[in-house]
Enzyme design. Sequence first.
Site, mmCIF file in Angstrom:
data_model
loop_
_atom_site.group_PDB
_atom_site.id
_atom_site.type_symbol
_atom_site.label_atom_id
_atom_site.label_comp_id
_atom_site.label_asym_id
_atom_site.label_seq_id
_atom_site.Cartn_x
_atom_site.Cartn_y
_atom_site.Cartn_z
ATOM 1 N N GLU A 93 -4.082 3.105 -14.663
ATOM 2 C CA GLU A 93 -2.946 3.536 -13.832
ATOM 3 C C GLU A 93 -2.442 2.371 -13.007
ATOM 4 O O GLU A 93 -3.225 1.511 -12.625
ATOM 5 C CB GLU A 93 -3.402 4.629 -12.841
ATOM 6 C CG GLU A 93 -4.036 5.811 -13.510
ATOM 7 C CD GLU A 93 -4.664 6.791 -12.512
ATOM 8 O OE1 GLU A 93 -4.604 6.541 -11.299
ATOM 9 O OE2 GLU A 93 -5.204 7.794 -12.990
ATOM 10 N N LYS A 98 -1.575 0.571 -9.642
ATOM 11 C CA LYS A 98 -2.038 0.776 -8.262
ATOM 12 C C LYS A 98 -0.808 0.749 -7.365
ATOM 13 O O LYS A 98 -0.220 -0.301 -7.132
ATOM 14 C CB LYS A 98 -3.042 -0.299 -7.862
ATOM 15 C CG LYS A 98 -3.636 -0.029 -6.503
ATOM 16 C CD LYS A 98 -4.854 -0.887 -6.252
ATOM 17 C CE LYS A 98 -5.553 -0.485 -4.968
ATOM 18 N NZ LYS A 98 -4.758 -0.680 -3.781
ATOM 19 N N ASP A 158 1.596 0.738 -4.293
ATOM 20 C CA ASP A 158 1.439 0.105 -2.994
ATOM 21 C C ASP A 158 2.138 0.946 -1.938
ATOM 22 O O ASP A 158 3.284 0.721 -1.582
ATOM 23 C CB ASP A 158 2.024 -1.311 -3.043
ATOM 24 C CG ASP A 158 1.352 -2.215 -2.036
ATOM 25 O OD1 ASP A 158 0.412 -1.759 -1.369
ATOM 26 O OD2 ASP A 158 1.767 -3.379 -1.926
ATOM 27 N N TYR A 218 -2.563 11.019 -7.993
ATOM 28 C CA TYR A 218 -3.487 10.340 -8.904
ATOM 29 C C TYR A 218 -4.877 10.957 -8.981
ATOM 30 O O TYR A 218 -5.766 10.383 -9.589
ATOM 31 C CB TYR A 218 -3.581 8.851 -8.592
ATOM 32 C CG TYR A 218 -3.895 8.520 -7.144
ATOM 33 C CD1 TYR A 218 -5.110 8.890 -6.577
ATOM 34 C CD2 TYR A 218 -2.978 7.838 -6.361
ATOM 35 C CE1 TYR A 218 -5.406 8.581 -5.262
ATOM 36 C CE2 TYR A 218 -3.261 7.517 -5.044
ATOM 37 C CZ TYR A 218 -4.480 7.902 -4.500
ATOM 38 O OH TYR A 218 -4.758 7.598 -3.200
ATOM 39 N N LYS A 243 -6.699 -6.210 -9.068
ATOM 40 C CA LYS A 243 -5.519 -6.633 -8.299
ATOM 41 C C LYS A 243 -4.767 -7.764 -8.999
ATOM 42 O O LYS A 243 -5.379 -8.621 -9.637
ATOM 43 C CB LYS A 243 -5.958 -7.121 -6.911
ATOM 44 C CG LYS A 243 -6.698 -6.085 -6.083
ATOM 45 C CD LYS A 243 -5.818 -5.013 -5.543
ATOM 46 C CE LYS A 243 -5.212 -5.318 -4.217
ATOM 47 N NZ LYS A 243 -5.996 -5.220 -3.038
ATOM 48 N N CYS A 286 11.062 -23.510 26.639
ATOM 49 C CA CYS A 286 11.229 -23.600 28.104
ATOM 50 C C CYS A 286 10.890 -24.986 28.647
ATOM 51 O O CYS A 286 10.969 -25.213 29.843
ATOM 52 C CB CYS A 286 10.383 -22.541 28.797
ATOM 53 S SG CYS A 286 8.629 -22.924 28.772
ATOM 54 N N CYS A 306 2.032 -22.996 25.128
ATOM 55 C CA CYS A 306 3.024 -23.352 26.135
ATOM 56 C C CYS A 306 2.465 -22.890 27.471
ATOM 57 O O CYS A 306 1.981 -21.763 27.591
ATOM 58 C CB CYS A 306 4.336 -22.623 25.833
ATOM 59 S SG CYS A 306 5.376 -22.392 27.270
ATOM 60 N N CYS A 362 8.541 -18.689 30.511
ATOM 61 C CA CYS A 362 9.076 -19.083 29.201
ATOM 62 C C CYS A 362 9.794 -17.898 28.550
ATOM 63 O O CYS A 362 9.188 -16.855 28.316
ATOM 64 C CB CYS A 362 7.931 -19.556 28.312
ATOM 65 S SG CYS A 362 8.464 -19.925 26.625
HETATM 66 S S1 IVH Z 1 -7.786 6.424 -6.881
HETATM 67 C C1 IVH Z 1 -11.812 7.114 -3.925
HETATM 68 N N1 IVH Z 1 -5.568 5.701 -8.008
HETATM 69 O O1 IVH Z 1 -5.596 2.527 -3.491
HETATM 70 C C2 IVH Z 1 -10.434 6.531 -3.954
HETATM 71 N N2 IVH Z 1 -5.920 5.021 -5.765
HETATM 72 O O2 IVH Z 1 -8.569 1.588 -2.161
HETATM 73 C C3 IVH Z 1 -9.772 6.838 -5.241
HETATM 74 N N3 IVH Z 1 -4.075 3.763 -4.803
HETATM 75 O O3 IVH Z 1 -6.604 4.529 -0.835
HETATM 76 C C4 IVH Z 1 -8.413 6.299 -5.258
HETATM 77 N N4 IVH Z 1 -2.769 3.797 -6.563
HETATM 78 O O4 IVH Z 1 -4.241 4.762 -1.587
HETATM 79 C C5 IVH Z 1 -6.304 5.646 -6.892
HETATM 80 N N5 IVH Z 1 -3.633 5.159 -9.146
HETATM 81 C C6 IVH Z 1 -4.357 5.113 -8.050
HETATM 82 C C7 IVH Z 1 -3.900 4.457 -6.883
HETATM 83 C C8 IVH Z 1 -4.727 4.432 -5.760
HETATM 84 C C9 IVH Z 1 -2.898 3.395 -5.299
HETATM 85 C C10 IVH Z 1 -4.545 3.435 -3.441
HETATM 86 C C11 IVH Z 1 -5.065 4.616 -2.684
HETATM 87 C C12 IVH Z 1 -6.435 4.247 -2.190
HETATM 88 C C13 IVH Z 1 -6.492 2.782 -2.450
HETATM 89 C C14 IVH Z 1 -7.884 2.435 -2.950
#
Ligand code: IVH
Length: 680
Positions: free
Chosen positions: A124, A126, A128, A236, A324, A421, A436, A442
Site C-alpha cells: 500500500e 504510505k 502522508d 487501511y 520509506k 537591530c 543577537c 531587536c
Molecule cells: S498501517 C499499527 N497503512 O503511518 C499501525 N499506516 O507509523 C498500522 N500510514 O500512524 C498502520 N499509510 O498514520 C498503515 N497504508 C497505511 C498507511 C499508514 C499511512 C501511517 C499511519 C500510521 C503511520 C505508521
Amino acid sequence: MPIFPDKKKKEVMHAHEQIERLREEINEHNYHYHVLDNPIISDAEYDQKLQLLKELEKQFPLFVTSDSPTQRVGANPLKEFQQVQHEIPMGSLDNAFTENDIIAFDQRVRSRLNLQDEIVYMCEPKMDGVAVSIRYEKGRLIRAATRGDGETGEDITQNIRTIKTVPLRLRGKGYPSILEVRGEVYMSKKGFDLLNKKAEEKGEKIFINPRNAAAGSVRQLDPKITGSRPLSICFYGVASPSPDLPFTHSGILTVFKKWGLPVNAYEQEAKGVAACLAYYNAMKKKRNNLPYEIDGIVLKVNSIENQTQLGFISKRPRWAIAYKFPAEEVMTTIEAVEFQVGRTGALTPVARLRPVFVHGVTISNATLHNMDEIHRKKIHVGDKVIVRRAGDVIPEVVRVVAHEEPSSVKAISLPLYCPVCHSKIEQVEDEAVARCSGGLFCPAQRKEAIKHFSSRRAMDIEGLGDKIIDQLVDTALVNSVADLYSLQFEQLANLERLAEKSAQNILDALQKSKKTTLARFLFSLGIREVGEATAKQLANYFGELSALFSATEESLQKVPDIGPVVAGHIAAFFSEKHNRKIIDELIAAGIYWPKIMVTSHNLPLSGKIIVLTGTLQRMSREEAKEKLENLGAKIAGSVSRKTNYVIAGEDAGSKLEKAKELGIEILNEEQFLKFLTSAT
Ligand code: IVH
C-alpha cells in the site's frame, strides 16, 4: 412515530419515505463518487437531490438524523476536545530504508511463521497525513479520534463528520455491529496549494506541507473550519481482527469498499520479496504524479491468521513495515547567505539558492543551521551544492558538489552586529549558536516573540498572521505582546492588505484569547526552553502566577522534568523588570484563567514519579494510574533514575529489570495496595 391527525399522517409518512429514499440515493452517489471514483450523475443533479433533502428536513425536522448527508457541518464549536481512551492502542510501523531492510523483514516473518514458501504481502502507499480511528456501531459513525500518544487520543467526531469521503452510515450489509476502522486523513496537493494561496492573500499563516495542513484541520475546535478544508480519507485497516471479517487483509479492504469506506487505488497484492521491491520502485516513479503526498509504501502480511501469530512488539506490528522513500536531493547554487534572527536571538544562517523544483515545490532557501555546520561542510557563497528536502523538514544543504575556484566563491562569516537591530552578536563558548544581544529591543526578536505569543498552542489569536505582525512591529503600533490588546479597529484596518472584516475578526480573536489557562499563558511568554509540557508542569505545581514570581531556582527544580538549566532560565525571566511589567499589563488588559484547584504538591504523593508495569489482578492499570494521580503522583512510561517506585504486576518485563538494575523501590500488588491505603 408521533400521533398526527389522519390526513396529515399520510403526508408525513410520505415525506418520511421520501427523505429515507433520498438519503439512500445520496449515499449511493457518494459511494460511486468517492469510493469507485466513477460518478454516475452530474454534480448539478447531486446538488439538486441534496437540496431537496435539506428542504424536506427543514419542513419535517423530526426526521433529521445525525447520519443524514445534510448533517456533516452542524455542530457548534467545542471549548476543548474530550479525551478518548483507545480500546485497541493505535500503534505505529517500523521503518525500512533499504532493500536489505526489506529482505531482513521478510526473513524475520518467515522464520517466525516457520514458512519456507514466499509470503503474500499487501502493498500500500504510505499516505502522508494524520491517523484516525473511526468507530461504527450498527453501521453508524459514532466516534472518531486522533492517535494522540497511541493510548489516548482526542475526540474529533464532529470534525471527521465534515469530511465528505467519510461515510456517516455504512453501505450494504454484512458489517460487524461494532466496527472500528483506521485510516489516514490527508489533503490533496491541489487543495493544499489553494488553501495556502487563500491564507497568503489574507495575510494568515501558511502551512508547511499537506500533512501539517491536514493535522491542523482535524484539530479545529470549530467544525465549520474543518468543513471548509479540502480533506479526504483513505482507510487501511481495522483496529483488531474479528471472525466476522474476511481472513485476508486484501479481503478486508475489498469489503471496506463495499461498505463505502474509501481505500487507496494503488493497493496491490505481491507474492514474495522481489514483487514487493518492484512495487516500491513503481510507486517511487509514480509518486510525483499522484494527486496526494506519499512518503513510502507499507507492506503487510496478507493472511490475518499469520498476522495474529506474528503479533506486536511495543505497539508495532511484526507483520507490517513501512519502506520509506529517500529524501529527494537536487543540485543548485548558493547565491547568498543571510542571517535570520529567531525568538531567542539565535542567528541562523540561511542559504539563498538558485530556485529548484523538488516534489512539486520550488525551493529557494535552505537552512545552514549554524557556523560550525558551515565550516564542517566547507560551504561558500557561489558553491554548487546538493539540497535535500525530506517530508516537512526545512530544506537543508547536504554537501558541496565541487569547490569552485577560490576566486569565484566567497567565505561566509558571522556578522559582528545583528543584521536587524545592529546590537552586538554574542557567542557563548562551547555553544554552536550565536545570538543577537538586543533582546526585545531587536525588532526581529520582538516579531518572533509576538508570533509565538499568538500561535495556536499559545494564546491562539486566530487571524493574526506573520505578515500582519511584521507590519504592526514595523509601524511601531505594537512593541510588546501587551500592546496587542490595545489595538484599535482603525489601526488594523489601515494595514496593507487587511480587509475591514479581517480587522474585526482579529479584534474578536484578541478578545476571545483573554480567557486562557495558566499553562498556555506561561508557554506564550516564550521563556527559554519552556515548552508546552514544562509550562503545564509549572502551572500544576505552582497553581498561581504569583507563586512563580518568587520561586527560587532551587524550588523550580522540584517540578518534575525541570533541571538546573531550565530553572535558571525561568528564574532569570521573572526577575527581569520589563518582563514583569508586560505580564502586569497583560493581566490589566483582562487576560485570565480558571483557578487551578489542586496544587498537587500538597498531596501525599506529590513529586513522586511512579512506573506501572505488568498486569494487576485487583484493578486495571487505568484505575491504578488514576488512584495514584489523584494522590499527586506522576505516572511515567519508562524507568529512569528519577523514578521513585515501580509497581510490578504479573509478567512484568524489561521495566522491572531496569528498576532492579537502578536499585529503585519495587512494590508487588500486595505492597502496592498497602501503599495506597497508607497514602490516603
Ligand atoms: S498501517 C499499527 N497503512 O503511518 C499501525 N499506516 O507509523 C498500522 N500510514 O500512524 C498502520 N499509510 O498514520 C498503515 N497504508 C497505511 C498507511 C499508514 C499511512 C501511517 C499511519 C500510521 C503511520 C505508521
